[in-house]
Design an enzyme around this catalytic site. Structure first.
Site, mmCIF file in Angstrom:
data_model
loop_
_atom_site.group_PDB
_atom_site.id
_atom_site.type_symbol
_atom_site.label_atom_id
_atom_site.label_comp_id
_atom_site.label_asym_id
_atom_site.label_seq_id
_atom_site.Cartn_x
_atom_site.Cartn_y
_atom_site.Cartn_z
ATOM 1 N N PHE A 191 -13.967 -5.366 -0.158
ATOM 2 C CA PHE A 191 -15.079 -4.886 -0.988
ATOM 3 C C PHE A 191 -16.421 -5.185 -0.304
ATOM 4 O O PHE A 191 -17.332 -5.760 -0.915
ATOM 5 C CB PHE A 191 -15.054 -5.506 -2.380
ATOM 6 C CG PHE A 191 -13.877 -5.123 -3.228
ATOM 7 C CD1 PHE A 191 -13.128 -3.995 -2.938
ATOM 8 C CD2 PHE A 191 -13.509 -5.894 -4.313
ATOM 9 C CE1 PHE A 191 -12.032 -3.639 -3.728
ATOM 10 C CE2 PHE A 191 -12.420 -5.548 -5.104
ATOM 11 C CZ PHE A 191 -11.681 -4.423 -4.806
ATOM 12 N N PRO A 192 -16.584 -4.822 0.972
ATOM 13 C CA PRO A 192 -17.827 -5.157 1.689
ATOM 14 C C PRO A 192 -19.049 -4.417 1.164
ATOM 15 O O PRO A 192 -20.170 -4.787 1.507
ATOM 16 C CB PRO A 192 -17.515 -4.740 3.126
ATOM 17 C CG PRO A 192 -16.510 -3.633 2.986
ATOM 18 C CD PRO A 192 -15.665 -4.046 1.816
ATOM 19 N N LEU A 193 -18.822 -3.400 0.347
ATOM 20 C CA LEU A 193 -19.935 -2.669 -0.265
ATOM 21 C C LEU A 193 -19.882 -2.778 -1.791
ATOM 22 O O LEU A 193 -20.448 -1.952 -2.497
ATOM 23 C CB LEU A 193 -19.898 -1.191 0.153
ATOM 24 C CG LEU A 193 -20.076 -0.951 1.650
ATOM 25 C CD1 LEU A 193 -19.850 0.516 1.992
ATOM 26 C CD2 LEU A 193 -21.475 -1.392 2.103
ATOM 27 N N GLY A 194 -19.265 -3.841 -2.281
ATOM 28 C CA GLY A 194 -18.988 -3.896 -3.702
ATOM 29 C C GLY A 194 -17.740 -3.072 -3.950
ATOM 30 O O GLY A 194 -16.882 -2.947 -3.086
ATOM 31 N N PRO A 216 -14.950 -0.500 -12.338
ATOM 32 C CA PRO A 216 -15.972 -0.612 -13.386
ATOM 33 C C PRO A 216 -16.516 -2.035 -13.497
ATOM 34 O O PRO A 216 -15.758 -3.009 -13.465
ATOM 35 C CB PRO A 216 -15.224 -0.205 -14.660
ATOM 36 C CG PRO A 216 -14.087 0.640 -14.187
ATOM 37 C CD PRO A 216 -13.682 0.071 -12.861
ATOM 38 N N TYR A 231 0.853 -1.180 0.000
ATOM 39 C CA TYR A 231 0.000 0.000 0.000
ATOM 40 C C TYR A 231 0.896 1.240 0.000
ATOM 41 O O TYR A 231 1.475 1.619 1.026
ATOM 42 C CB TYR A 231 -0.907 0.036 1.235
ATOM 43 C CG TYR A 231 -1.990 -1.018 1.277
ATOM 44 C CD1 TYR A 231 -2.294 -1.806 0.184
ATOM 45 C CD2 TYR A 231 -2.724 -1.223 2.447
ATOM 46 C CE1 TYR A 231 -3.289 -2.772 0.243
ATOM 47 C CE2 TYR A 231 -3.732 -2.186 2.505
ATOM 48 C CZ TYR A 231 -4.005 -2.960 1.408
ATOM 49 O OH TYR A 231 -4.988 -3.907 1.470
#
Length: 310
Positions: free
Chosen positions: A222-225, A229, A68
């Site tokens: 990605f807990p909310l998507g 794209p 990161y």
């Protein structure tokens, strides 16, 4: 480090989202994923203030990686979070920084895993890493291995176990793994699994069930998507928006609260570079979804097939 079984952190703050289990450690069920701190590269004081605010809010589980920002994020954590805060810092290996549109390249060979652990130790300024996730390239969005980067899981686990035996790390997790890989890794003492998973991408229910039966923490990224794209987004689901309006909260909070109520093994690590978003994410840990809302959300179709694999 020993587990603190109480509902408060080492600083006395109520644990965000209550207490969950990560191996032999108790941690806040709402943690913090530090990847987005890269966005604050030009404002180090803001990044430090965000991490300190997380500690104040009862977050004592932070997820990071040397790749990161090529050590930048780890340096922020080293500067901002102190031993007396009692924060469990989890890192990962399996990729290295790279230049170009995709800022990562696979680093799957055992000697590369060891080099990454050593780099994390240096940049975090510690003698031992609490948990290190082995990022496989078997599933989920992102990198895929080819050539000499196609490495057998058993060879990787042998290196991870050796580093644990040597005292470089305390515990081992898996990231971007498949069901067969998890089954093969369990004898090595896996404490957590990080896979792409959310209300609208639930293909890994069998893996979550196996984690629950084995006492392994399920830590969805990605807990909310995702903003990538083509990837489905929890906040765009009409049912999620309707539940949020009824409860007077945001769609993001509904998506995070659903994950926490879906399984006690879930530990969240939502990321943000904004303090107000951090506060909203922590507040989601106190949001109780009623049975009617849970039934409605459970009927939202999973769109895991829409997640790009490369």
């Amino acid at each position: 480090m020993t587990s603190n079984p109480s509902s408060t952190t080492a600083t006395g703050a109520p644990r965000a989202g209550g207490a969950g289990q990560l191996g032999d450690r108790s941690v806040s069920r709402v943690g913090y994923g530090a990847m987005q701190l890269e966005r604050l590269h030009g404002d180090r004081p803001a990044a430090i203030a965000l991490l300190r605010r997380a500690v104040e809010l009862g977050v004592d589980h932070v997820d990071t990686a040397e790749f990161y920002g090529d050590g930048f994020v780890n340096g922020l954590i080293r500067e901002s979070i102190h031993p007396e805060d009692g924060v469990v810092v989890v890192s990962k290996v399996g990729a290295d920084p790279a230049s170009g549109p995709i800022p990562l390249r696979p680093a799957q060979r055992p000697e590369q895993l060891r080099a990454s652990v050593e780099a994390n130790l240096r940049s975090l300024g510690v003698d031992r890493l609490a948990v290190v996730n082995l990022r496989r390239l078997d599933s989920g969005p992102g990198l895929r291995a080819d050539g000499d980067q196609v490495v057998d899981l058993d060879d990787q686990l042998a290196e991870m176990v050796a580093m644990r035996d040597e005292g470089m790390i305390d515990a081992i997790g898996l990231s971007s793994a498949d069901l067969d890989g998890l089954r093969r890794a369990i004898p090595a003492g896996i404490v957590c699994v990080q896979n792409a998973y959310s209300l609208v991408a639930r293909a890994d229910e069998d893996m979550l069930a196996l984690c629950a039966s084995e006492g392994i923490a399920w830590v969805p990224y990605f807990p909310l998507g995702s903003a990538f794209p083509g990837m489905p987004k929890v906040t765009e689901a009409p049912t999620v928006r309707a539940v949020a309006e009824t409860l007077g909260c945001t769609p993001s909070q509904v998506g995070l609260a659903w994950l926490l109520q879906h399984s006690p093994e879930v530990l969240l690590i939502p990321g943000t570079a904004d303090i107000s978003h951090l506060e909203a994410n922590v507040a989601a840990g106190s949001l109780a979804l009623d049975e009617e809302s849970l039934v409605a959300l459970g009927a939202v179709p999973s769109r895991s097939a829409d997640v790009p694999l490369g």
